[in-house]
Write a protein that holds these residues in place. Structure first.
Motif, PDB file in Angstrom:
ATOM      1  N   ILE A   7      88.774  38.748  42.659  1.00 14.19           N
ATOM      2  CA  ILE A   7      89.034  40.136  43.081  1.00 14.19           C
ATOM      3  C   ILE A   7      89.905  40.858  42.056  1.00 14.19           C
ATOM      4  CG2 ILE A   7      90.127  41.562  44.862  1.00 14.19           C
ATOM      5  CD1 ILE A   7      89.379  39.247  46.838  1.00 14.19           C
ATOM      6  N   GLN A   8      90.869  40.140  41.494  1.00 13.68           N
ATOM      7  CA  GLN A   8      91.809  40.749  40.548  1.00 13.68           C
ATOM      8  C   GLN A   8      91.106  41.248  39.286  1.00 13.68           C
ATOM      9  OE1 GLN A   8      94.508  38.057  38.562  1.00 13.68           O
ATOM     10  NE2 GLN A   8      96.105  39.612  38.442  1.00 13.68           N
ATOM     11  N   ALA A   9      90.142  40.486  38.805  1.00 12.46           N
ATOM     12  CA  ALA A   9      89.483  40.852  37.546  1.00 12.46           C
ATOM     13  C   ALA A   9      88.832  42.237  37.604  1.00 12.46           C
ATOM     14  CB  ALA A   9      88.479  39.778  37.144  1.00 12.46           C
ATOM     15  N   PRO A  10      88.002  42.530  38.601  1.00 13.02           N
ATOM     16  CA  PRO A  10      87.419  43.885  38.609  1.00 13.02           C
ATOM     17  C   PRO A  10      88.451  44.973  38.899  1.00 13.02           C
ATOM     18  CG  PRO A  10      86.670  42.639  40.527  1.00 13.02           C
ATOM     19  CD  PRO A  10      87.416  41.685  39.642  1.00 13.02           C
ATOM     20  N   ILE A  11      89.475  44.652  39.692  1.00 12.66           N
ATOM     21  CA  ILE A  11      90.529  45.646  39.943  1.00 12.66           C
ATOM     22  C   ILE A  11      91.233  45.984  38.635  1.00 12.66           C
ATOM     23  CG2 ILE A  11      92.795  46.002  41.019  1.00 12.66           C
ATOM     24  CD1 ILE A  11      91.716  44.441  43.456  1.00 12.66           C
ATOM     25  N   ASN A  12      91.620  44.953  37.883  1.00 12.63           N
ATOM     26  CA  ASN A  12      92.300  45.193  36.602  1.00 12.63           C
ATOM     27  C   ASN A  12      91.391  45.901  35.606  1.00 12.63           C
ATOM     28  OD1 ASN A  12      94.650  44.021  37.503  1.00 12.63           O
ATOM     29  ND2 ASN A  12      94.251  42.041  36.564  1.00 12.63           N
ATOM     30  N   SER A  13      90.111  45.537  35.607  1.00 17.59           N
ATOM     31  CA  SER A  13      89.161  46.198  34.708  1.00 17.59           C
ATOM     32  C   SER A  13      89.042  47.678  35.026  1.00 17.59           C
ATOM     33  CB  SER A  13      87.780  45.549  34.827  1.00 17.59           C
ATOM     34  OG  SER A  13      87.782  44.274  34.268  1.00 17.59           O
ATOM     35  N   ARG A  14      88.935  47.990  36.303  1.00 19.02           N
ATOM     36  CA  ARG A  14      88.817  49.399  36.704  1.00 19.02           C
ATOM     37  C   ARG A  14      90.101  50.169  36.429  1.00 19.02           C
ATOM     38  NH1 ARG A  14      83.950  51.337  36.787  1.00 19.02           N
ATOM     39  NH2 ARG A  14      82.577  50.336  38.265  1.00 19.02           N
ATOM     40  N   LEU A  15      91.244  49.505  36.604  1.00 20.32           N
ATOM     41  CA  LEU A  15      92.513  50.162  36.283  1.00 20.32           C
ATOM     42  C   LEU A  15      92.567  50.478  34.793  1.00 20.32           C
ATOM     43  CD1 LEU A  15      95.315  51.196  37.075  1.00 20.32           C
ATOM     44  CD2 LEU A  15      96.166  48.850  36.785  1.00 20.32           C
ATOM     45  N   CYS A  75      93.103  39.443  29.958  1.00 23.69           N
ATOM     46  CA  CYS A  75      91.668  39.105  29.864  1.00 23.69           C
ATOM     47  C   CYS A  75      90.898  39.610  31.073  1.00 23.69           C
ATOM     48  CB  CYS A  75      91.482  37.598  29.717  1.00 23.69           C
ATOM     49  SG  CYS A  75      91.973  36.973  28.100  1.00 23.69           S
ATOM     50  N   SER A  76      91.527  39.544  32.259  1.00 22.51           N
ATOM     51  CA  SER A  76      90.838  40.019  33.463  1.00 22.51           C
ATOM     52  C   SER A  76      90.703  41.530  33.475  1.00 22.51           C
ATOM     53  CB  SER A  76      91.551  39.533  34.731  1.00 22.51           C
ATOM     54  OG  SER A  76      92.718  40.272  34.984  1.00 22.51           O
ATOM     55  N   ALA A  77      91.549  42.210  32.725  1.00 19.61           N
ATOM     56  CA  ALA A  77      91.445  43.673  32.628  1.00 19.61           C
ATOM     57  C   ALA A  77      90.465  44.091  31.544  1.00 19.61           C
ATOM     58  CB  ALA A  77      92.823  44.275  32.341  1.00 19.61           C
ATOM     59  N   PHE A  78      90.212  43.233  30.579  1.00 14.91           N
ATOM     60  CA  PHE A  78      89.424  43.583  29.406  1.00 14.91           C
ATOM     61  C   PHE A  78      87.988  43.052  29.461  1.00 14.91           C
ATOM     62  CE2 PHE A  78      88.212  42.420  24.975  1.00 14.91           C
ATOM     63  CZ  PHE A  78      88.062  43.711  24.484  1.00 14.91           C
ATOM     64  N   LEU A  79      87.834  41.776  29.742  1.00 15.21           N
ATOM     65  CA  LEU A  79      86.532  41.124  29.573  1.00 15.21           C
ATOM     66  C   LEU A  79      85.463  41.447  30.619  1.00 15.21           C
ATOM     67  CD1 LEU A  79      87.649  37.647  28.209  1.00 15.21           C
ATOM     68  CD2 LEU A  79      86.510  39.502  26.979  1.00 15.21           C
ATOM     69  N   LEU A  81      84.471  44.094  32.106  1.00 11.84           N
ATOM     70  CA  LEU A  81      83.693  45.294  31.784  1.00 11.84           C
ATOM     71  C   LEU A  81      82.840  45.094  30.530  1.00 11.84           C
ATOM     72  CD1 LEU A  81      86.171  48.199  32.566  1.00 11.84           C
ATOM     73  CD2 LEU A  81      84.084  47.607  33.795  1.00 11.84           C
ATOM     74  N   LYS A  82      83.251  44.172  29.659  1.00  9.92           N
ATOM     75  CA  LYS A  82      82.502  43.925  28.421  1.00  9.92           C
ATOM     76  C   LYS A  82      81.375  42.927  28.625  1.00  9.92           C
ATOM     77  CE  LYS A  82      85.245  46.421  25.817  1.00  9.92           C
ATOM     78  NZ  LYS A  82      84.836  47.729  25.392  1.00  9.92           N
ATOM     79  N   ILE A  83      81.663  41.833  29.351  1.00 11.04           N
ATOM     80  CA  ILE A  83      80.672  40.759  29.465  1.00 11.04           C
ATOM     81  C   ILE A  83      80.152  40.562  30.891  1.00 11.04           C
ATOM     82  CG2 ILE A  83      81.656  39.531  27.484  1.00 11.04           C
ATOM     83  CD1 ILE A  83      82.913  37.556  29.467  1.00 11.04           C
ATOM     84  N   GLY A  84      80.711  41.289  31.840  1.00 12.19           N
ATOM     85  CA  GLY A  84      80.306  41.152  33.237  1.00 12.19           C
ATOM     86  C   GLY A  84      81.244  40.213  33.979  1.00 12.19           C
ATOM     87  N   LEU A  85      81.452  40.505  35.252  1.00 13.15           N
ATOM     88  CA  LEU A  85      82.366  39.711  36.065  1.00 13.15           C
ATOM     89  C   LEU A  85      81.865  38.272  36.203  1.00 13.15           C
ATOM     90  CD1 LEU A  85      84.907  39.534  37.799  1.00 13.15           C
ATOM     91  CD2 LEU A  85      83.534  40.308  39.745  1.00 13.15           C
ATOM     92  N   GLY A  86      80.570  38.104  36.429  1.00 10.22           N
ATOM     93  CA  GLY A  86      80.009  36.760  36.575  1.00 10.22           C
ATOM     94  C   GLY A  86      80.214  35.915  35.333  1.00 10.22           C
ATOM     95  N   ASN A  87      79.936  36.484  34.173  1.00 12.93           N
ATOM     96  CA  ASN A  87      80.132  35.747  32.918  1.00 12.93           C
ATOM     97  C   ASN A  87      81.601  35.409  32.699  1.00 12.93           C
ATOM     98  OD1 ASN A  87      77.406  35.938  32.423  1.00 12.93           O
ATOM     99  ND2 ASN A  87      77.598  37.684  31.055  1.00 12.93           N
TER     100      ASN A  87
END
Length: 142
Positions: A7-15, A75-79, A81-87
């Motif tokens: 959950i944190q990864a997409p939240i940080n990416s969107r932030l 990394c959870s804020a950056f990657l 959006l670049k490589i996809g949450l699943g990857n």
């Protein structure tokens, strides 16, 4: 904890995206919010007696967990959006399994020595194959 990472990864990416595509700032804000939350919990649950003296006696490597945590948050804020949450999560889980096997096998970081045997190796391999199929099977099937 595992759900929190997912959950944190997409939240940080969107932030990071909302902050003019600045994942480093997103990581700083995320880490700061977490630090404040932990501080508040410590006010009620931790014993601060002798903290300074005890902390100063620790080798520096014992403080590196914070750096590793900050790197993970970045990394959870950056990657994703670049490589996809699943990857991203595939890389996280596979890397965690491999590093855990090495730490256990060699007894690193003061952990009990638990040598890699055929069963642990096969178990890790089955998990990694399953994760690979889960995350990439549809792409391979096309």
């Amino acid at each position: 904890a595992a759900a929190a990472i997912a959950i944190q990864a997409p939240i940080n990416s969107r932030l990071g995206q909302a902050l003019s595509d600045q994942p480093l700032l997103a990581a700083l804000i995320s880490f700061s919010v977490g630090t404040i939350a932990l501080f508040i919990l410590c006010l009620f649950r931790a014993d601060f007696n002798n903290l300074g003296h005890t902390l100063l006696q620790q080798p520096l490597w014992k403080l590196s967990g914070g750096l590793l945590g900050a790197f993970m948050v970045f990394c959870s804020a950056f990657l994703p959006l670049k490589i996809g949450l699943g990857n991203f999560l595939f890389m996280v889980v596979v890397t965690q399994i491999l590093v855990a096997l090495l730490i256990d096998h060699f007894g690193l970081i003061g952990m009990p020595n638990k040598p890699i045997d055929i069963w642990r190796l096969l178990g890790a391999l089955v998990i990694m194959i399953g994760l690979f199929i889960f995350f990439f099977g549809e792409k391979i099937a096309k």
